[in-house]
Design a protein around this motif. Structure first.
Motif, PDB file in Angstrom:
ATOM      1  N   HIS A 221       0.835  -1.204   0.000  1.00  0.00           N
ATOM      2  CA  HIS A 221       0.000   0.000   0.000  1.00  0.00           C
ATOM      3  C   HIS A 221       0.873   1.258   0.000  1.00  0.00           C
ATOM      4  CE1 HIS A 221      -3.305   2.687   0.789  1.00  0.00           C
ATOM      5  NE2 HIS A 221      -2.709   3.117   1.888  1.00  0.00           N
ATOM      6  N   GLU A 222       1.919   1.257   0.817  1.00  0.00           N
ATOM      7  CA  GLU A 222       2.826   2.403   0.886  1.00  0.00           C
ATOM      8  C   GLU A 222       3.589   2.570  -0.430  1.00  0.00           C
ATOM      9  OE1 GLU A 222       4.591   5.753   2.553  1.00  0.00           O
ATOM     10  OE2 GLU A 222       2.875   4.601   3.195  1.00  0.00           O
ATOM     11  N   LEU A 223       3.994   1.469  -1.045  1.00  0.00           N
ATOM     12  CA  LEU A 223       4.668   1.547  -2.339  1.00  0.00           C
ATOM     13  C   LEU A 223       3.752   2.122  -3.408  1.00  0.00           C
ATOM     14  CD1 LEU A 223       6.660  -1.804  -2.443  1.00  0.00           C
ATOM     15  CD2 LEU A 223       7.615   0.504  -2.367  1.00  0.00           C
ATOM     16  N   MET A 224       2.492   1.721  -3.400  1.00  0.00           N
ATOM     17  CA  MET A 224       1.532   2.241  -4.376  1.00  0.00           C
ATOM     18  C   MET A 224       1.344   3.750  -4.182  1.00  0.00           C
ATOM     19  SD  MET A 224       0.654  -0.259  -6.299  1.00  0.00           S
ATOM     20  CE  MET A 224      -0.911   0.022  -7.042  1.00  0.00           C
ATOM     21  N   ARG A 225       1.318   4.198  -2.937  1.00  0.00           N
ATOM     22  CA  ARG A 225       1.180   5.622  -2.649  1.00  0.00           C
ATOM     23  C   ARG A 225       2.401   6.379  -3.153  1.00  0.00           C
ATOM     24  NH1 ARG A 225       3.041   9.341   0.281  1.00  0.00           N
ATOM     25  NH2 ARG A 225       4.354   8.032   1.569  1.00  0.00           N
TER      26      ARG A 225
ATOM     27  N   ARG B   9      10.084   6.895  -8.376  1.00  0.00           N
ATOM     28  CA  ARG B   9       8.985   6.185  -9.044  1.00  0.00           C
ATOM     29  C   ARG B   9       9.502   4.887  -9.662  1.00  0.00           C
ATOM     30  NH1 ARG B   9       4.685   9.009 -12.778  1.00  0.00           N
ATOM     31  NH2 ARG B   9       3.743   9.252 -10.756  1.00  0.00           N
ATOM     32  N   ALA B  10      10.675   4.930 -10.265  1.00  0.00           N
ATOM     33  CA  ALA B  10      11.253   3.734 -10.881  1.00  0.00           C
ATOM     34  C   ALA B  10      11.524   2.660  -9.836  1.00  0.00           C
ATOM     35  CB  ALA B  10      12.533   4.091 -11.624  1.00  0.00           C
TER      36      ALA B  10
ATOM     37  N   ILE C  68       7.239  -3.020  -6.651  1.00  0.00           N
ATOM     38  CA  ILE C  68       5.877  -3.528  -6.814  1.00  0.00           C
ATOM     39  C   ILE C  68       5.876  -4.725  -7.762  1.00  0.00           C
ATOM     40  CG2 ILE C  68       3.602  -2.991  -7.780  1.00  0.00           C
ATOM     41  CD1 ILE C  68       4.080  -0.095  -6.642  1.00  0.00           C
ATOM     42  N   ALA C  69       6.618  -4.611  -8.851  1.00  0.00           N
ATOM     43  CA  ALA C  69       6.670  -5.690  -9.840  1.00  0.00           C
ATOM     44  C   ALA C  69       7.343  -6.942  -9.285  1.00  0.00           C
ATOM     45  CB  ALA C  69       7.398  -5.217 -11.088  1.00  0.00           C
ATOM     46  N   HIS C  70       8.214  -6.780  -8.305  1.00  0.00           N
ATOM     47  CA  HIS C  70       8.952  -7.915  -7.758  1.00  0.00           C
ATOM     48  C   HIS C  70       8.634  -8.130  -6.273  1.00  0.00           C
ATOM     49  CE1 HIS C  70      11.197  -6.678 -11.331  1.00  0.00           C
ATOM     50  NE2 HIS C  70      11.392  -7.973 -11.475  1.00  0.00           N
ATOM     51  N   CYS C  71       7.420  -7.844  -5.877  1.00  0.00           N
ATOM     52  CA  CYS C  71       7.059  -7.893  -4.452  1.00  0.00           C
ATOM     53  C   CYS C  71       7.220  -9.284  -3.838  1.00  0.00           C
ATOM     54  CB  CYS C  71       5.661  -7.351  -4.227  1.00  0.00           C
ATOM     55  SG  CYS C  71       4.345  -8.309  -4.984  1.00  0.00           S
ATOM     56  N   SER C  72       7.101 -10.327  -4.635  1.00  0.00           N
ATOM     57  CA  SER C  72       7.249 -11.673  -4.076  1.00  0.00           C
ATOM     58  C   SER C  72       8.697 -11.977  -3.704  1.00  0.00           C
ATOM     59  CB  SER C  72       6.750 -12.721  -5.071  1.00  0.00           C
ATOM     60  OG  SER C  72       7.528 -12.694  -6.255  1.00  0.00           O
ATOM     61  N   ARG C  73       9.655 -11.173  -4.186  1.00  0.00           N
ATOM     62  CA  ARG C  73      11.076 -11.394  -3.907  1.00  0.00           C
ATOM     63  C   ARG C  73      11.674 -10.335  -2.988  1.00  0.00           C
ATOM     64  NH1 ARG C  73      13.533 -10.962  -9.445  1.00  0.00           N
ATOM     65  NH2 ARG C  73      15.273 -10.466  -8.112  1.00  0.00           N
TER      66      ARG C  73
END
Length: 54
Positions: free
Chosen positions: A4-8, A18-19, A25-30
């Motif tokens: 949630h904080e990353l999305m904000r 932003r990058a 976000i794209a690699h949140c499982s790792r």
């Protein structure tokens, strides 16, 4: 909660921040196995930028 904080941050940041947020976000499982140096290499920023972001 971290996602949630990353999305904000993704919507309120620009440039390197932003990058980094997009990458995390794209690699949140790792997230537990990523290093600041590895993230920096993938996003093309210096490791200190990743540390400041975190």
């Amino acid at each position: 909660m971290v996602l949630h904080e990353l999305m904000r941050m993704r919507t309120s940041s620009e440039g390197a921040e932003r990058a980094i947020a997009d990458y995390l976000i794209a690699h949140c499982s790792r997230l537990g196995s990523l290093s600041a140096r590895g993230i920096a290499a993938e996003v093309h920023v210096v490791p200190s930028t990743v540390v400041r972001f975190c």
